[in-house]
Design a protein around this motif. Structure first.
Motif, mmCIF file in Angstrom:
data_model
loop_
_atom_site.group_PDB
_atom_site.id
_atom_site.type_symbol
_atom_site.label_atom_id
_atom_site.label_comp_id
_atom_site.label_asym_id
_atom_site.label_seq_id
_atom_site.Cartn_x
_atom_site.Cartn_y
_atom_site.Cartn_z
ATOM 1 N N ASN A 55 0.834 -1.331 -0.181
ATOM 2 C CA ASN A 55 0.186 0.276 0.059
ATOM 3 C C ASN A 55 1.043 1.535 -0.125
ATOM 4 O O ASN A 55 1.726 1.492 1.175
ATOM 5 C CB ASN A 55 -1.121 0.045 1.467
ATOM 6 C CG ASN A 55 -2.003 1.123 1.078
ATOM 7 O OD1 ASN A 55 -1.483 2.149 0.552
ATOM 8 N ND2 ASN A 55 -3.142 1.080 1.971
ATOM 9 N N SER A 57 0.221 4.307 0.324
ATOM 10 C CA SER A 57 -0.099 5.342 1.054
ATOM 11 C C SER A 57 0.578 5.187 2.456
ATOM 12 O O SER A 57 0.740 5.759 3.410
ATOM 13 C CB SER A 57 -1.838 5.901 1.037
ATOM 14 O OG SER A 57 -2.326 4.125 1.760
ATOM 15 N N CYS A 60 4.378 6.292 2.687
ATOM 16 C CA CYS A 60 4.168 7.469 1.816
ATOM 17 C C CYS A 60 3.911 7.564 3.850
ATOM 18 O O CYS A 60 4.929 8.521 4.159
ATOM 19 C CB CYS A 60 3.242 7.802 1.725
ATOM 20 S SG CYS A 60 4.085 7.767 -0.274
#
Length: 367
Positions: A55, A57, A60
């Motif tokens: 994933n 996101s 990040c």
């Protein structure tokens, strides 16, 4: 085939004999993976720890902060270590290639179709990640540590994939996480005991020795309980089943108290005073929330049925049914207590499934 297996075992042992562990990877940037890596990075400043997740996101958020989930103290710990010896990467290939030890901390959903629908563990994610590790390892031996709440047969499944997909030896260890969400940083900082499952073979014993030595700055060897893989895999499910059983028992007593006028706290205080009964998980609740306990319960029921232990399956199924009964009983009490609830505003104090977490999955407050 026997000669190739013997050579692979010999190469594995030669590779890890007297070798210092300097690079560790983790697949899965969830609660278990990030918390475990952060605690180890804090205790082992000379070792580089890299967390990978599919994933983008999540990676990040972990790279920049704050984390995509809440655990008390974890954000502060990651802020201290991030960029020093704790890293987050979107590249599985690079993460696996550089690591000597690879932790696997991924979720295991229940099957959504076919035999075992809604009860049996879906091991496809473990099969898939084993193939990806084998492909990315570039013919270099790895120690694979299964760390999340793994279904029975996970270690066997991964080992079969490694044997079929790669000519080099990868040894699988089972290191189940026994800490609780909401207090994981505190509990992981100084665990009283940990369980480590391994195969009683030459390479399995070598992997166990290397891993326990690697853990020594964090966990002294006398606190590590050795076991075979099956015991390590089943232990976490047994623990979760007994916790669910205990909560359901408290909920059953709460129903009796409501009907008789007894005070639940007074009744439970007497029960807790018995030295044979500890005081954990002895409070009633709307029902058991989160995915772990009830999902594990369903896996235990399914395993019992598959092993022809029908009475055992019925026993654990009754715990699931008591949890469902408590949820129905609790919600039906709301209109009985308040009367007409139409057009009324209802405040919910506590939206997550347990204190000190941001996890609302299957929270009784919602469902």
């Amino acid at each position: 085939h026997t000669k190739m297996a013997s050579e692979a075992t010999s190469n594995f042992c030669k590779m890890f004999e007297d070798r210092k562990i300097t690079d560790v990877a983790c697949i899965g940037a969830g609660h278990v993976g990030v918390t475990t890596m952060a605690l180890m990075a804090d205790r082992m400043p000379d070792v580089q720890f890299t967390v990978f997740d599919d994933n983008p996101s999540s990676i990040c958020a972990c790279q920049a902060g704050p984390l995509p989930f809440f655990q008390p103290g974890l954000d502060d710990l990651c802020n201290k270590l991030r960029g020093n010896n704790l890293h987050f990467s979107p590249s599985l290939a690079k993460t696996v290639q550089e690591a000597q030890i690879i932790f696997v901390c991924i979720n295991t959903p229940l099957k959504s179709g076919g035999l075992g629908d809604g009860q049996a563990a879906d091991l496809s994610s473990w099969d898939n990640i084993a193939r990806r590790i084998a492909q990315a390892s570039k013919m270099e031996c790895k120690i694979i540590v299964v760390c999340s709440t793994m279904p029975m047969n996970t270690g066997k499944t991964m080992r079969k994939v490694f044997q079929a997909a790669d000519t080099v030896k990868h040894e699988v260890l089972c290191f189940p996480a026994f800490y609780r969400g909401g207090s994981s940083v505190q509990e992981l900082a100084s665990p009283s005991t940990v369980l480590l499952g391994f195969d009683d073979t030459k390479s399995g014993t070598m992997a166990y020795s290397v891993f326990t030595q690697f853990l020594s700055p964090w966990i002294p060897q006398e606190r590590i309980v050795p076991s075979n893989l099956w015991s390590a895999e089943l232990a976490k499910h047994a623990q979760n089943a007994m916790i669910a059983q205990r909560i359901s028992s408290a909920n059953a007593v709460s129903a009796l108290c409501e009907k008789t006028g007894a005070d639940l706290e007074e009744v439970m205080a007497v029960a807790r005073s018995d030295s044979r009964i500890s005081d954990g998980y002895f409070k009633a609740s709307p029902s058991i929330g989160g995915t772990t306990l009830m999902q594990n319960m369903k896996m235990v029921v399914w395993l019992s049925e598959m092993l022809q232990l029908h009475e055992v399956a019925e026993y654990w199924q009754s715990v699931i049914e008591m949890n469902q009964y408590q949820a129905t009983r609790f919600t039906s009490n709301i209109p009985h207590t308040m009367g007409n609830v139409k057009d009324r505003k209802v405040a919910i104090l506590g939206f997550s499934y347990k204190p000190d977490t941001s996890d609302t999955c299957l929270s009784p407050a919602i469902t």
